[in-house]
Design a protein around this motif. Sequence first.
Motif, short mmCIF file in Angstrom:
data_model
loop_
_atom_site.label_atom_id
_atom_site.label_comp_id
_atom_site.label_asym_id
_atom_site.label_seq_id
_atom_site.Cartn_x
_atom_site.Cartn_y
_atom_site.Cartn_z
N GLY A 149 84.91 49.21 48.13
CA GLY A 149 84.72 48.22 47.09
C GLY A 149 83.76 48.76 46.05
O GLY A 149 83.60 49.98 45.90
N ASN A 150 83.09 47.88 45.35
CA ASN A 150 82.25 48.27 44.22
C ASN A 150 80.86 47.69 44.39
O ASN A 150 80.62 46.50 44.15
CB ASN A 150 82.90 47.76 42.93
N PHE A 151 79.92 48.52 44.85
CA PHE A 151 78.52 48.11 44.98
C PHE A 151 77.93 48.08 43.56
O PHE A 151 77.75 49.13 42.92
CB PHE A 151 77.78 49.10 45.86
N SER A 152 77.65 46.88 43.04
CA SER A 152 77.29 46.72 41.63
C SER A 152 75.87 46.19 41.46
O SER A 152 75.48 45.22 42.14
CB SER A 152 78.28 45.77 40.95
N VAL A 153 75.14 46.79 40.54
CA VAL A 153 73.70 46.51 40.37
C VAL A 153 73.37 46.37 38.89
O VAL A 153 73.85 47.14 38.05
CB VAL A 153 72.87 47.66 40.99
N ALA A 154 72.53 45.38 38.57
CA ALA A 154 72.06 45.15 37.20
C ALA A 154 70.56 45.39 37.11
O ALA A 154 69.84 45.23 38.10
CB ALA A 154 72.38 43.72 36.77
N GLY A 155 70.11 45.74 35.90
CA GLY A 155 68.67 45.92 35.69
C GLY A 155 68.32 45.78 34.23
O GLY A 155 69.16 46.00 33.34
N HIS A 156 67.08 45.40 33.95
CA HIS A 156 66.61 45.29 32.57
C HIS A 156 66.55 46.67 31.91
O HIS A 156 66.16 47.66 32.54
CB HIS A 156 65.21 44.67 32.52
N ARG A 157 66.91 46.71 30.65
CA ARG A 157 66.73 47.94 29.85
C ARG A 157 65.29 48.01 29.36
O ARG A 157 64.64 49.06 29.44
CB ARG A 157 67.71 47.90 28.67
N ARG A 158 64.82 46.91 28.82
CA ARG A 158 63.44 46.80 28.34
C ARG A 158 62.81 45.52 28.89
O ARG A 158 63.51 44.59 29.26
CB ARG A 158 63.41 46.79 26.82
N THR A 159 61.49 45.50 28.90
CA THR A 159 60.65 44.46 29.50
C THR A 159 60.79 44.46 31.01
O THR A 159 61.70 45.07 31.57
CB THR A 159 60.95 43.03 28.95
N TYR A 160 59.86 43.82 31.65
CA TYR A 160 59.82 43.73 33.11
C TYR A 160 59.94 45.09 33.80
O TYR A 160 60.73 45.29 34.70
CB TYR A 160 60.89 42.75 33.62
N GLY A 161 59.13 46.01 33.30
CA GLY A 161 59.06 47.33 33.91
C GLY A 161 60.02 48.35 33.34
O GLY A 161 60.00 49.51 33.74
N ASP A 162 60.90 47.94 32.41
CA ASP A 162 61.85 48.87 31.76
C ASP A 162 62.61 49.74 32.76
O ASP A 162 62.71 50.96 32.58
CB ASP A 162 61.12 49.80 30.78
N PRO A 163 63.16 49.18 33.85
CA PRO A 163 63.76 50.05 34.87
C PRO A 163 64.89 50.93 34.36
O PRO A 163 65.02 52.07 34.80
CB PRO A 163 64.26 49.06 35.93
N PHE A 164 65.71 50.42 33.43
CA PHE A 164 66.84 51.20 32.93
C PHE A 164 66.63 51.64 31.48
O PHE A 164 67.59 51.81 30.73
CB PHE A 164 68.14 50.41 33.06
N LYS A 165 65.38 51.86 31.10
CA LYS A 165 65.07 52.28 29.73
C LYS A 165 65.85 53.54 29.34
O LYS A 165 66.37 53.66 28.23
CB LYS A 165 63.57 52.54 29.59
N ASP A 166 65.95 54.51 30.24
CA ASP A 166 66.59 55.79 29.93
C ASP A 166 68.04 55.85 30.44
O ASP A 166 68.59 56.93 30.65
CB ASP A 166 65.78 56.93 30.56
N PHE A 167 68.65 54.70 30.61
CA PHE A 167 70.02 54.60 31.11
C PHE A 167 71.00 55.54 30.38
O PHE A 167 71.84 56.18 31.02
CB PHE A 167 70.49 53.16 30.98
N ILE B 194 83.68 41.07 32.69
CA ILE B 194 83.26 41.05 34.09
C ILE B 194 84.11 41.97 34.96
O ILE B 194 83.78 42.21 36.13
CB ILE B 194 83.26 39.62 34.67
N GLY B 195 85.19 42.50 34.40
CA GLY B 195 86.02 43.42 35.17
C GLY B 195 85.32 44.70 35.54
O GLY B 195 85.79 45.42 36.43
N VAL B 196 84.18 44.98 34.89
CA VAL B 196 83.46 46.23 35.20
C VAL B 196 82.93 46.25 36.62
O VAL B 196 82.60 47.32 37.14
CB VAL B 196 82.31 46.48 34.19
N ILE B 197 82.82 45.07 37.25
CA ILE B 197 82.34 45.04 38.64
C ILE B 197 83.46 44.68 39.61
O ILE B 197 83.19 44.36 40.78
CB ILE B 197 81.14 44.08 38.81
#
Length: 242
Positions: free
Chosen positions: A134-152, A186-189
């Motif tokens: 299946g598709n293990f799907s994960v979201a994260g903030h780009r900016r704010t709240y630690g900027d986890p995916f800033k360099d995505f 939403i098909g991306v997940i």
Amino acid sequence: MTLRGRTAVRWIAWTLSEICVTAGALIVLFVIYILFWTGVRADSAMAGEIGKLRHQWSTAPATAPGGTPAPDAKPAPAPGARPRRYAPGASFAVMYIPRLGADWVKPVLEGTAPDVLQRGLGHYDRTAHLGETGNFSVAGHRRTYGDPFKDFPRLRPGDAVVLTDGTTWYTYRIDRRPYTTLPGDIGVIDPVPPKSGFHGPGRYLTLTTCEPEWGHSHRLIAWGHLDSTQPVAQGRPSALTG
């Protein structure tokens, strides 16, 4: 203009200037809060989630000599049985992406509600579990709240995305550069995302974040596939040690 009239004009001008200065100060404070304080709080929250997971894993029931479960160990699920659902809002894994930095490490929690994404990355609750078909799907903030995916946008084909649930290392590999789409796509997940280039069932990964960097009108998507797994007892995978 009379003296009284000039005084009134000066008073109005002074009042307006004070209002502008106050509004400007409030805007500056709000920007500082968004750029700095939310990051400090999120970094602390993410470190706390990772620390809690590592403590849980370190105190989990051990395996008795000879490879048999210790007397107090939980029974293994039956072959082919779906693992128990992740607890909503709780962390269950740690993610590493070497491309985003040697010290880039984030907790993965169940769900994508705003309060969850303020403490780490969020797993879409109706998508596959780690390592499942299946598709293990994960979201994260780009900016704010630690900027986890800033360099995505730096992600490239072949990059490793490594996760652990305390018992197993899962190494996924990115298959294409990040793809831009609309929030309603939403098909991306889906188990087999239509535009991913995947054909048929597999063990896939989807990462999602906002685009542009300081907006949310679009989404950036990165897709990958499960490349390898290994027990935690065998040490860290080569993707984290090479």
